[in-house]
Design a protein around this motif. Sequence first.
Motif, PDB file in Angstrom:
ATOM      1  N   GLY A  47       0.825  -1.199   0.000  1.00  0.00           N
ATOM      2  CA  GLY A  47       0.000   0.000   0.000  1.00  0.00           C
ATOM      3  C   GLY A  47       0.862   1.252   0.000  1.00  0.00           C
ATOM      4  O   GLY A  47       1.001   1.935  -0.999  1.00  0.00           O
ATOM      5  N   THR A  48       1.494   1.537   1.123  1.00  0.00           N
ATOM      6  CA  THR A  48       2.401   2.673   1.238  1.00  0.00           C
ATOM      7  C   THR A  48       3.800   2.179   0.927  1.00  0.00           C
ATOM      8  O   THR A  48       4.248   1.182   1.480  1.00  0.00           O
ATOM      9  N   LEU A  49       4.491   2.880   0.049  1.00  0.00           N
ATOM     10  CA  LEU A  49       5.805   2.432  -0.416  1.00  0.00           C
ATOM     11  C   LEU A  49       6.911   2.930   0.525  1.00  0.00           C
ATOM     12  O   LEU A  49       7.049   4.122   0.747  1.00  0.00           O
ATOM     13  N   PRO A  50       7.716   2.018   1.073  1.00  0.00           N
ATOM     14  CA  PRO A  50       8.775   2.400   2.008  1.00  0.00           C
ATOM     15  C   PRO A  50      10.019   2.931   1.288  1.00  0.00           C
ATOM     16  O   PRO A  50      10.189   2.733   0.089  1.00  0.00           O
ATOM     17  N   ILE A  51      10.875   3.597   2.070  1.00  0.00           N
ATOM     18  CA  ILE A  51      12.170   4.037   1.539  1.00  0.00           C
ATOM     19  C   ILE A  51      13.265   3.061   1.933  1.00  0.00           C
ATOM     20  O   ILE A  51      14.433   3.301   1.699  1.00  0.00           O
ATOM     21  N   GLY A  52      12.885   1.948   2.526  1.00  0.00           N
ATOM     22  CA  GLY A  52      13.839   0.877   2.801  1.00  0.00           C
ATOM     23  C   GLY A  52      14.362   0.873   4.219  1.00  0.00           C
ATOM     24  O   GLY A  52      13.743   1.390   5.140  1.00  0.00           O
ATOM     25  N   THR A  53      15.538   0.274   4.357  1.00  0.00           N
ATOM     26  CA  THR A  53      16.221   0.181   5.638  1.00  0.00           C
ATOM     27  C   THR A  53      17.631   0.743   5.476  1.00  0.00           C
ATOM     28  O   THR A  53      18.098   0.963   4.354  1.00  0.00           O
ATOM     29  N   ALA A  54      18.302   0.965   6.574  1.00  0.00           N
ATOM     30  CA  ALA A  54      19.632   1.570   6.553  1.00  0.00           C
ATOM     31  C   ALA A  54      20.635   0.711   5.793  1.00  0.00           C
ATOM     32  O   ALA A  54      20.631  -0.510   5.923  1.00  0.00           O
ATOM     33  N   ILE A  55      21.491   1.361   5.003  1.00  0.00           N
ATOM     34  CA  ILE A  55      22.577   0.649   4.345  1.00  0.00           C
ATOM     35  C   ILE A  55      23.697   0.429   5.368  1.00  0.00           C
ATOM     36  O   ILE A  55      23.643   0.964   6.477  1.00  0.00           O
ATOM     37  N   ALA A  56      24.704  -0.322   4.998  1.00  0.00           N
ATOM     38  CA  ALA A  56      25.818  -0.633   5.900  1.00  0.00           C
ATOM     39  C   ALA A  56      26.467   0.642   6.434  1.00  0.00           C
ATOM     40  O   ALA A  56      26.568   1.651   5.730  1.00  0.00           O
ATOM     41  N   ASN A  57      26.880   0.605   7.685  1.00  0.00           N
ATOM     42  CA  ASN A  57      27.585   1.702   8.364  1.00  0.00           C
ATOM     43  C   ASN A  57      26.730   2.956   8.533  1.00  0.00           C
ATOM     44  O   ASN A  57      27.261   4.057   8.672  1.00  0.00           O
ATOM     45  N   THR A  58      25.413   2.791   8.504  1.00  0.00           N
ATOM     46  CA  THR A  58      24.491   3.911   8.691  1.00  0.00           C
ATOM     47  C   THR A  58      23.537   3.572   9.824  1.00  0.00           C
ATOM     48  O   THR A  58      23.049   2.456   9.915  1.00  0.00           O
ATOM     49  N   ARG A  59      23.286   4.546  10.701  1.00  0.00           N
ATOM     50  CA  ARG A  59      22.326   4.387  11.791  1.00  0.00           C
ATOM     51  C   ARG A  59      21.216   5.420  11.617  1.00  0.00           C
ATOM     52  O   ARG A  59      21.463   6.543  11.193  1.00  0.00           O
ATOM     53  N   PHE A  60      20.008   5.010  11.990  1.00  0.00           N
ATOM     54  CA  PHE A  60      18.852   5.909  11.945  1.00  0.00           C
ATOM     55  C   PHE A  60      18.211   5.999  13.307  1.00  0.00           C
ATOM     56  O   PHE A  60      18.146   5.009  14.033  1.00  0.00           O
ATOM     57  N   TYR A  61      17.716   7.189  13.588  1.00  0.00           N
ATOM     58  CA  TYR A  61      16.861   7.387  14.747  1.00  0.00           C
ATOM     59  C   TYR A  61      15.644   8.144  14.238  1.00  0.00           C
ATOM     60  O   TYR A  61      15.759   8.995  13.354  1.00  0.00           O
ATOM     61  N   ILE A  62      14.503   7.833  14.790  1.00  0.00           N
ATOM     62  CA  ILE A  62      13.311   8.642  14.536  1.00  0.00           C
ATOM     63  C   ILE A  62      12.999   9.300  15.865  1.00  0.00           C
ATOM     64  O   ILE A  62      12.724   8.621  16.856  1.00  0.00           O
ATOM     65  N   MET A  63      13.071  10.632  15.859  1.00  0.00           N
ATOM     66  CA  MET A  63      12.962  11.362  17.110  1.00  0.00           C
ATOM     67  C   MET A  63      11.762  12.290  17.107  1.00  0.00           C
ATOM     68  O   MET A  63      11.451  12.929  16.109  1.00  0.00           O
ATOM     69  N   GLY A  64      11.124  12.364  18.272  1.00  0.00           N
ATOM     70  CA  GLY A  64      10.007  13.272  18.475  1.00  0.00           C
ATOM     71  C   GLY A  64      10.491  14.685  18.742  1.00  0.00           C
ATOM     72  O   GLY A  64      11.684  14.984  18.674  1.00  0.00           O
ATOM     73  N   VAL A  74       4.848   5.666  14.943  1.00  0.00           N
ATOM     74  CA  VAL A  74       4.742   7.049  15.433  1.00  0.00           C
ATOM     75  C   VAL A  74       5.673   7.937  14.615  1.00  0.00           C
ATOM     76  O   VAL A  74       6.881   7.707  14.575  1.00  0.00           O
ATOM     77  N   PRO A  75       5.135   8.969  13.949  1.00  0.00           N
ATOM     78  CA  PRO A  75       5.981   9.848  13.125  1.00  0.00           C
ATOM     79  C   PRO A  75       6.984  10.640  13.957  1.00  0.00           C
ATOM     80  O   PRO A  75       6.743  10.959  15.121  1.00  0.00           O
ATOM     81  N   GLY A  76       8.096  10.945  13.326  1.00  0.00           N
ATOM     82  CA  GLY A  76       9.125  11.765  13.947  1.00  0.00           C
ATOM     83  C   GLY A  76      10.131  12.184  12.898  1.00  0.00           C
ATOM     84  O   GLY A  76      10.025  11.815  11.719  1.00  0.00           O
ATOM     85  N   GLU A  77      11.115  12.970  13.320  1.00  0.00           N
ATOM     86  CA  GLU A  77      12.155  13.427  12.394  1.00  0.00           C
ATOM     87  C   GLU A  77      13.201  12.336  12.204  1.00  0.00           C
ATOM     88  O   GLU A  77      13.670  11.734  13.166  1.00  0.00           O
ATOM     89  N   LEU A  78      13.574  12.105  10.957  1.00  0.00           N
ATOM     90  CA  LEU A  78      14.625  11.143  10.650  1.00  0.00           C
ATOM     91  C   LEU A  78      15.975  11.785  10.956  1.00  0.00           C
ATOM     92  O   LEU A  78      16.289  12.868  10.459  1.00  0.00           O
TER      93      LEU A  78
END
Length: 151
Positions: A47-64, A74-78
């Motif tokens: 339904g909703t198309l994702p942008i994927g997952t982190a590539i190697a050596n990359t970390r993500f946080y979603i923060m309020g 829960v939405p937040g800033e990437l």
Amino acid sequence: NHSLRYLLTGGDKLKQVKPVPYQLVNNYGPTENTVVATSGIINPDQGTLPIGTAIANTRFYIMGSLYDLSPPGVPGELVIAGKGLARGYWNLPEETEKSFVPDPFYPGERMYLTGDLVKWTEDGELIYLGRKDHQVNIRGFRIELSEIEAQ
């Protein structure tokens, strides 16, 4: 195209896809993190198309809004961190200080505040929701609407 095996997309939100005889790989990433930071194979039946997952050596946080970590859904800033992160903006120390901040989870490292709103799916992929500011992207160029208004 019968010889095409993979098609890589990126640079804008992927809104819809049709079934194709090749793998469609959606990529996301700001210039501040060597352009590609996420990657994922797209299923046209999603339904909703994702942008994927982190590539190697990359970390993500979603923060309020209080820089607390957001749970799935829960939405937040990437916020991006890791080896591909730029040192900052050339000759713009104030902008660098606002966008590249200390990483509280990895002392001595930094993370980049993208301004992009996202949320985690239950299976760990990211869904792009838009911007938290009034910045738009036209043909790959970032434009602040306030600059246009000021002119």
